[in-house]
Design a protein around this motif. Structure first.
Motif, mmCIF file in Angstrom:
data_model
loop_
_atom_site.group_PDB
_atom_site.id
_atom_site.type_symbol
_atom_site.label_atom_id
_atom_site.label_comp_id
_atom_site.label_asym_id
_atom_site.label_seq_id
_atom_site.Cartn_x
_atom_site.Cartn_y
_atom_site.Cartn_z
ATOM 1 N N SER A 180 -1.381 2.638 -5.011
ATOM 2 C CA SER A 180 -1.223 1.264 -4.521
ATOM 3 C C SER A 180 -1.479 0.252 -5.625
ATOM 4 O O SER A 180 -0.736 -0.729 -5.768
ATOM 5 C CB SER A 180 -2.184 1.027 -3.350
ATOM 6 O OG SER A 180 -1.951 1.949 -2.302
ATOM 7 N N SER A 181 -2.519 0.471 -6.425
ATOM 8 C CA SER A 181 -2.802 -0.466 -7.519
ATOM 9 C C SER A 181 -1.693 -0.430 -8.561
ATOM 10 O O SER A 181 -1.318 -1.471 -9.121
ATOM 11 C CB SER A 181 -4.152 -0.134 -8.162
ATOM 12 O OG SER A 181 -4.144 1.179 -8.700
ATOM 13 N N VAL A 186 1.119 -2.585 -7.228
ATOM 14 C CA VAL A 186 0.850 -4.024 -7.345
ATOM 15 C C VAL A 186 0.994 -4.477 -8.792
ATOM 16 O O VAL A 186 1.619 -5.504 -9.090
ATOM 17 C CB VAL A 186 -0.556 -4.348 -6.799
ATOM 18 C CG1 VAL A 186 -0.907 -5.804 -7.068
ATOM 19 C CG2 VAL A 186 -0.619 -4.057 -5.310
ATOM 20 N N GLN A 187 0.413 -3.717 -9.708
ATOM 21 C CA GLN A 187 0.457 -4.104 -11.117
ATOM 22 C C GLN A 187 1.863 -4.045 -11.693
ATOM 23 O O GLN A 187 2.167 -4.761 -12.650
ATOM 24 C CB GLN A 187 -0.478 -3.192 -11.919
ATOM 25 C CG GLN A 187 -1.944 -3.373 -11.565
ATOM 26 C CD GLN A 187 -2.828 -2.302 -12.177
ATOM 27 O OE1 GLN A 187 -2.364 -1.459 -12.932
ATOM 28 N NE2 GLN A 187 -4.106 -2.327 -11.820
ATOM 29 N N VAL A 208 -6.615 -3.105 -1.362
ATOM 30 C CA VAL A 208 -5.315 -3.502 -1.903
ATOM 31 C C VAL A 208 -5.024 -4.967 -1.594
ATOM 32 O O VAL A 208 -4.426 -5.676 -2.415
ATOM 33 C CB VAL A 208 -4.209 -2.584 -1.342
ATOM 34 C CG1 VAL A 208 -2.832 -3.064 -1.784
ATOM 35 C CG2 VAL A 208 -4.433 -1.155 -1.804
ATOM 36 N N MET A 263 -5.996 -7.306 -4.194
ATOM 37 C CA MET A 263 -5.297 -7.211 -5.476
ATOM 38 C C MET A 263 -4.120 -8.178 -5.579
ATOM 39 O O MET A 263 -3.597 -8.378 -6.678
ATOM 40 C CB MET A 263 -4.786 -5.783 -5.699
ATOM 41 C CG MET A 263 -5.861 -4.724 -5.749
ATOM 42 S SD MET A 263 -5.123 -3.062 -5.970
ATOM 43 C CE MET A 263 -6.574 -2.023 -5.808
ATOM 44 N N HIS A 264 -3.665 -8.721 -4.457
ATOM 45 C CA HIS A 264 -2.466 -9.565 -4.502
ATOM 46 C C HIS A 264 -2.620 -10.700 -3.504
ATOM 47 O O HIS A 264 -3.548 -10.712 -2.676
ATOM 48 C CB HIS A 264 -1.216 -8.738 -4.180
ATOM 49 C CG HIS A 264 -1.201 -8.164 -2.787
ATOM 50 N ND1 HIS A 264 -0.666 -8.829 -1.709
ATOM 51 C CD2 HIS A 264 -1.672 -6.995 -2.293
ATOM 52 C CE1 HIS A 264 -0.790 -8.109 -0.621
ATOM 53 N NE2 HIS A 264 -1.408 -6.980 -0.948
ATOM 54 N N GLN A 310 0.836 -1.198 0.000
ATOM 55 C CA GLN A 310 0.000 0.000 0.000
ATOM 56 C C GLN A 310 0.874 1.252 0.000
ATOM 57 O O GLN A 310 1.830 1.344 0.756
ATOM 58 C CB GLN A 310 -0.900 -0.027 1.229
ATOM 59 C CG GLN A 310 -1.846 1.144 1.336
ATOM 60 C CD GLN A 310 -2.848 0.946 2.453
ATOM 61 O OE1 GLN A 310 -3.954 0.485 2.241
ATOM 62 N NE2 GLN A 310 -2.461 1.285 3.668
ATOM 63 N N VAL A 366 -5.532 4.550 -3.359
ATOM 64 C CA VAL A 366 -5.778 3.362 -4.178
ATOM 65 C C VAL A 366 -5.021 3.432 -5.494
ATOM 66 O O VAL A 366 -4.437 2.434 -5.947
ATOM 67 C CB VAL A 366 -7.289 3.197 -4.438
ATOM 68 C CG1 VAL A 366 -7.543 2.054 -5.411
ATOM 69 C CG2 VAL A 366 -8.023 2.930 -3.144
ATOM 70 N N THR A 418 -8.744 1.408 2.150
ATOM 71 C CA THR A 418 -7.846 1.180 1.014
ATOM 72 C C THR A 418 -7.026 -0.078 1.228
ATOM 73 O O THR A 418 -6.776 -0.839 0.283
ATOM 74 C CB THR A 418 -6.919 2.392 0.830
ATOM 75 O OG1 THR A 418 -7.720 3.559 0.604
ATOM 76 C CG2 THR A 418 -5.983 2.193 -0.343
#
Length: 746
Positions: A462-463, A466-467, A422, A425-426, A221, A459, A418
C-alpha cells in the motif's frame, strides 16, 4: 450542521425583520436569559456588506429562547453521519462552523471569485412564511455541495455522489508495476513461510488485486497474502492440513462479509493501541525466528519457543557446511539491503529492495559451485484445490471453528488497522471501513474456494502504491493482472529464486512488525499501556495468536476500568456532624475505600452523619447497596443520617434543611434540583457525542417551567437555510465595532 434549522429566538433572517435583513449572530438566541438581560432593539439595518439571507430558517421573534437548537435541529450530526455514511464527518463539522456562519460578509468572495452565499442551485425558492416543505432545500444536494467544498473539490452531482479523484493513466500503470514488483517476492515468501506451495501465494496476490482491488471501500490500499498471518497459517496447516485451509479461509470470508453488512467495521477502531502494537509484535517476533532457519537452508523445529531455543544449534550447523554459509550469507545480505536501500540515491531508490535482493540472489545462485535451495514452482492452475464434501465435513471439529474465528478476527483487524495507516499517507478519499470489510470478505471467500492463502491489506504494498503516485483503484487492480500474467507466462523464472533470499525478506518484515522502538516509547508515554502491550506480545509468543489477543483485550479493559473507577473520598468532622463527601466513579473496584470511609464516620461518635454523593458521576450496584445498608443500620441505632444521592433531589424536611450548612450558590447541587440558585443545566449536545460547537457549550437558558416541553415554531415562523461556511478571521472585531455599541446603549 447543515439544513433547515428551527429555532425560537433572534436568528438570522427571522424575527420581526423582513426576509431581506440579517441579524449579526445566527448561532445564538438573544432573548430573556439567552445572553443579555433584556432583548435589545434590533439595529435599523444590517452593516455594510450584509445582504439577504441565504435560505430558510425558523424564528419566532424576540421571545424567550427555548433551547440552543434542541428542537428539530441538524446539530445532531450523529443521525446525519449514519444516514449519509460520511467517513469524514468530523472534518466536515469542523469546517462548517454553524455558530458563526451568519456573520460572513459578502465582501469576502470565494477563492474562485463567486458569491460564497449563492445557493440558488440547492433549493427552490418559496414564500418567506411557508412551512419547510414548501421551499425546503434538497438536503442531498446541500450535503453533497458542502462535502465537496469541505474536501477542497467542486460541487458534486445532484444525487450526492462525490466525484472520484482522477488519476493519470500512465501514472496508474506505472504505480501498478511498482506494486507488482513489491508484491511478487512477498507473495512467494509468505507462501513458503506458511508451509504451502508458492503458487498459492501468487493466487492470493491475484485475488487481492482483481477481486479486492476492484471493490469499493479503500482506494489506495493493496491486499494480498500477508506476513502477519504466515505463522497462523503454518500452525493451521500443520494441525489440519492444506486441504482444510480452503474451508477455513472460505468461512472466514463469509464472516467478514456479515460483519461488514451489520456495520461492525468501526468496532475495530475501539481496540486499545497497546493491544494492537502488542499483537503486531507478537506476530513479528516469532516470524523472525521461524525464518532464520530457511535463511540457512534448514527446517524450523515448530513452535515459537522451540524455534528460539534451537538458534544455537542452527548457528553450529551453519558454520559446519560451506553451502549453508552461502545461503545464510544471502539471507543476511537481503536483510541488510532491505534496511539500507532507502538511503540509496535517486532514482535507484525507487526500485523495491526485495526485488534487488531477489535479482542478486538469482545471480549468485547461478554461479558455478553454488548449491543453495531454490523455489520449487509448479503449474498455477494445477495448484488450485477446490474444497470438497470431505473438507466441509471437517466443520464438525471444534479446532476448525476456532481457526475460522481466529482468521476472521486477525485478518479483519490487520486490514482495518492498515487502512488507518494508509489513510495517513495521502490526502485522497478516506477508507470506508464497512465496505472495505465486505471487500476483504469477498476476497477471502474466493481465496477459500480456490484453496489459497487468506487475503488481507498489506502496508508494504500500500505504501509503495501511494509513493508511486496512484490516485485510483486502477493501480491496485492492474498489479493483480501483472501477477497473473507473470505466473502463467514466466513460471520458470520463479524456480531460480533462492529460498534464503525470500526468508531474508520476511525477516525484515518481521522486524517491522515487531517494531522494538515502540516499547520504550510506550514506556515513556504510559506504563500501564506498556504492561498491556508487553503482556499481549508474550502471551502470543508463548501460546497462540487468538489467546494472546483475547488476553490483551481483557488486560486493556481491566486497565481502563481501574483508571475510570477513580473515586475521591473526603472525610471531616464539623460540629456535631461527621461528613463523607464522594466524587467520581464509585464502582466495586473502590468498594474497600468506600467501606473504610463509612466505618470511620460511624466511629467518630457524632450524632449526625452526612453522606454527600452528589458529586458521583457513576454509582454501581455494589457501592449503592453498601451505602444504603450503612444508612439503614445507623438510622436503626438512632443516629441521624443525611444521605444525598446522585440523581433527582428528594424533598427535605424543614428540620433537615435548617440543619444543612449554607453553601455558596456555585456549589454543586443534586442533578435536577429546582431550588433557587441552582446551576444551569449542562450544555445541550447530541446524544453519544461531545459538544463540538460553541453554541453547544453555552448553558441552556432557564425555561418558564422546568418540565415544560420545547415549544415548536409557530405558524408565522420564517424558514431560512443556514449557511455553514466559516466566518472571516476579522469577524469578531467588525462585530464589536458595528453591533456592540447598540447593546451597550441599551
Amino acid at each position: 450542521m447543515s439544513g433547515a434549522h428551527a429555532r425560537q429566538g433572534w436568528g438570522r433572517g427571522g424575527g420581526t425583520g423582513s426576509p431581506g435583513t440579517e441579524t449579526p449572530y445566527a448561532g445564538h438566541d438573544f432573548g430573556a436569559g439567552g445572553g443579555f438581560p433584556d432583548a435589545p432593539p434590533r439595529p435599523a439595518g444590517p452593516p455594510a456588506g450584509y445582504g439577504a439571507p441565504v435560505g430558510y430558517g425558523a424564528s419566532a421573534g424576540y421571545g424567550t429562547s427555548d433551547a440552543y437548537g434542541e428542537a428539530a435541529s441538524f446539530d445532531r450530526a450523529a443521525d446525519f453521519d449514519r444516514a449519509a455514511d460520511f467517513d469524514r464527518a468530523a472534518d466536515f463539522d469542523r469546517a462548517a462552523d454553524f455558530d458563526r456562519a451568519a456573520g460572513f460578509d459578502r465582501s469576502f468572495p470565494a477563492p474562485d471569485g463567486s458569491d460564497p452565499f449563492d445557493r440558488s442551485d440547492l433549493f427552490t425558492p418559496g414564500p418567506s412564511n411557508a412551512p419547510p416543505a414548501a421551499g425546503r432545500p434538497s438536503l442531498a444536494k446541500a450535503f453533497a455541495f458542502v462535502r465537496g467544498k469541505a474536501s477542497g473539490g467542486g460541487e458534486s452531482a445532484a444525487d450526492g455522489s462525490s466525484a472520484a479523484p482522477k488519476g493519470d493513466l500512465a501514472t496508474e500503470i506505472t504505480a501498478s508495476l511498482v506494486v507488482f514488483l513489491v508484491a511478487l517476492p512477498l507473495c512467494i515468501g509468505v507462501a513458503v513461510a506458511s508451509g504451502v506451495p508458492a503458487e498459492l501465494g501468487i493466487i492470493s496476490g491475484v485475488i487481492g488485486g482483481l477481486v479486492v482491488g476492484m471493490a469499493r471501500g479503500s482506494t489506495l490500499q493493496v491486499s494480498g497474502p500477508a506476513a502477519g498471518l504466515a505463522a497462523l497459517v503454518s500452525e493451521t496447516v500443520l494441525e489440519h492440513g492444506v486441504a482444510m485451509l480452503g474451508v477455513i479461509v472460505f468461512f472466514s470470508g463469509l464472516l467478514q462479509i456479515v460483519l461488514g453488512l451489520v456495520r461492525f467495521g468501526r468496532f475495530f477502531q475501539a481496540i486499545s493501541l497497546a493491544v494492537v502494537q502488542g499483537m503486531l509484535a507478537g506476530i513479528g517476533l516469532p516470524l523472525m525466528f521461524s525464518q532464520a532457519y530457511p535463511a540457512a537452508d534448514a527446517k524450523a523445529p515448530g513452535t515459537p519457543i522451540e524455534n528460539m531455543a534451537g538458534i544455537p544449534g542452527l548457528l553450529a550447523d551453519t558454520f559446519s557446511d560451506p553451502q549453508t554459509m552461502i545461503a545464510a550469507g544471502l539471507g543476511i545480505a537481503t536483510v541488510v539491503l532491505s534496511f539500507l536501500w532507502k538511503k540509496a540515491p535517486a532514482p535507484v531508490d525507487k526500485i523495491p529492495a526485495a526485488l534487488v535482493a531477489v535479482g542478486v540472489g538469482i545471480a549468485i545462485a547461478a554461479l558455478p559451485g553454488v548449491e543453495v535451495k531454490t523455489l520449487q514452482v509448479g503449474d498455477l492452475l494445477t495448484a488450485v484445490d477446490v474444497p470438497g464434501a470431505g473438507q466441509f465435513a471437517g466443520l464438525a471439529d471444534a479446532g476448525v471453528i476456532t481457526a475460522i474465528l481466529t482468521f476472521t478476527v486477525i485478518a479483519s483487524a490487520e486490514s482495518l488497522f492498515t487502512a488507518a495507516a494508509v489513510d495517513r499517507m495521502h490526502d485522497g478519499p478516506r477508507t470506508r471501513y464497512n465496505p472495505e470489510l465486505i471487500a476483504q470478505g469477498a476476497g477471502n471467500t474466493v481465496a477459500g474456494l480456490l484453496g489459497a492463502l487468506p487475503v488481507t491489506a498489506v502496508v508494504a504494498r500500500s505504501s509503495a502504491n501511494v509513493q508511486a503516485g496512484a490516485k485510483t483503484r486502477l493501480s491496485r487492480t492492474l498489479h493483480g493482472l501483472w501477477l497473473l500474467a507473470f505466473a502463467l507466462l514466466l513460471p520458470q523464472v520463479l524456480a531460480l529464486i533462492p529460498i534464503s533470499v525470500l526468508a531474508g525478506v520476511l525477516i525484515h518484515s518481521g522486524w517491522k512488525l515487531f517494531a522494538p522502538a515502540e516499547f520504550p516509547k510506550m514506556w515513556k508515554q504510559d506504563r500501564g499501556e506498556f504492561a498491556v502491550m508487553t503482556l499481549t506480545t508474550l502471551v502470543i509468543v508463548a501460546t497462540a495468536l487468538l489467546e494472546g489477543v483475547l488476553f490483551g483485550l481483557a488486560a486493556g479493559i481491566a486497565l481502563a476500568a481501574v483508571r475510570m473507577s477513580q473515586t475521591v473520598i473526603r472525610q471531616h468532622v464539623e460540629d456535631d456532624t461527621a461528613k463523607v463527601v464522594m466524587a467520581g466513579n464509585a464502582t466495586f473496584l473502590r468498594l474497600p475505600q468506600v467501606i473504610e470511609a463509612l466505618e470511620a464516620a460511624a466511629e467518630s461518635g457524632k450524632p449526625r452523619i452526612r453522606l454527600d454523593l452528589t458529586g458521583v458521576t457513576h454509582l454501581d450496584h455494589a457501592c449503592r447497596s453498601q451505602v444504603e445498608e450503612f444508612t439503614a443500620q445507623r438510622r436503626g441505632k438512632g443516629l441521624r443520617v443525611e444521605l444525598l444521592m446522585p440523581g433527582p433531589a428528594k424533598p427535605q424536611s424543614t428540620e433537615e434543611a435548617a440543619a444543612q450548612p449554607a453553601e455558596p450558590a456555585t456549589d454543586r447541587r443534586p442533578a435536577g434540583s429546582t431550588t433557587a440558585g441552582r446551576l444551569p443545566r449542562r450544555p445541550t449536545s447530541a446524544p453519544g457525542r461531545p459538544a463540538r460547537h460553541r453554541s453547544e457549550t453555552f448553558p441552556e437558558p432557564p425555561r418558564a417551567h422546568a418540565d415544560a416541553p420545547a415549544a415548536a415554531p409557530g405558524p408565522t415562523a420564517e424558514w431560512f437555510y443556514l449557511d455553514t461556511r466559516p466566518m472571516p478571521e476579522d469577524f469578531v472585531e467588525r462585530y464589536a465595532q458595528e453591533y456592540a455599541p447598540g447593546y451597550a446603549q441599551n
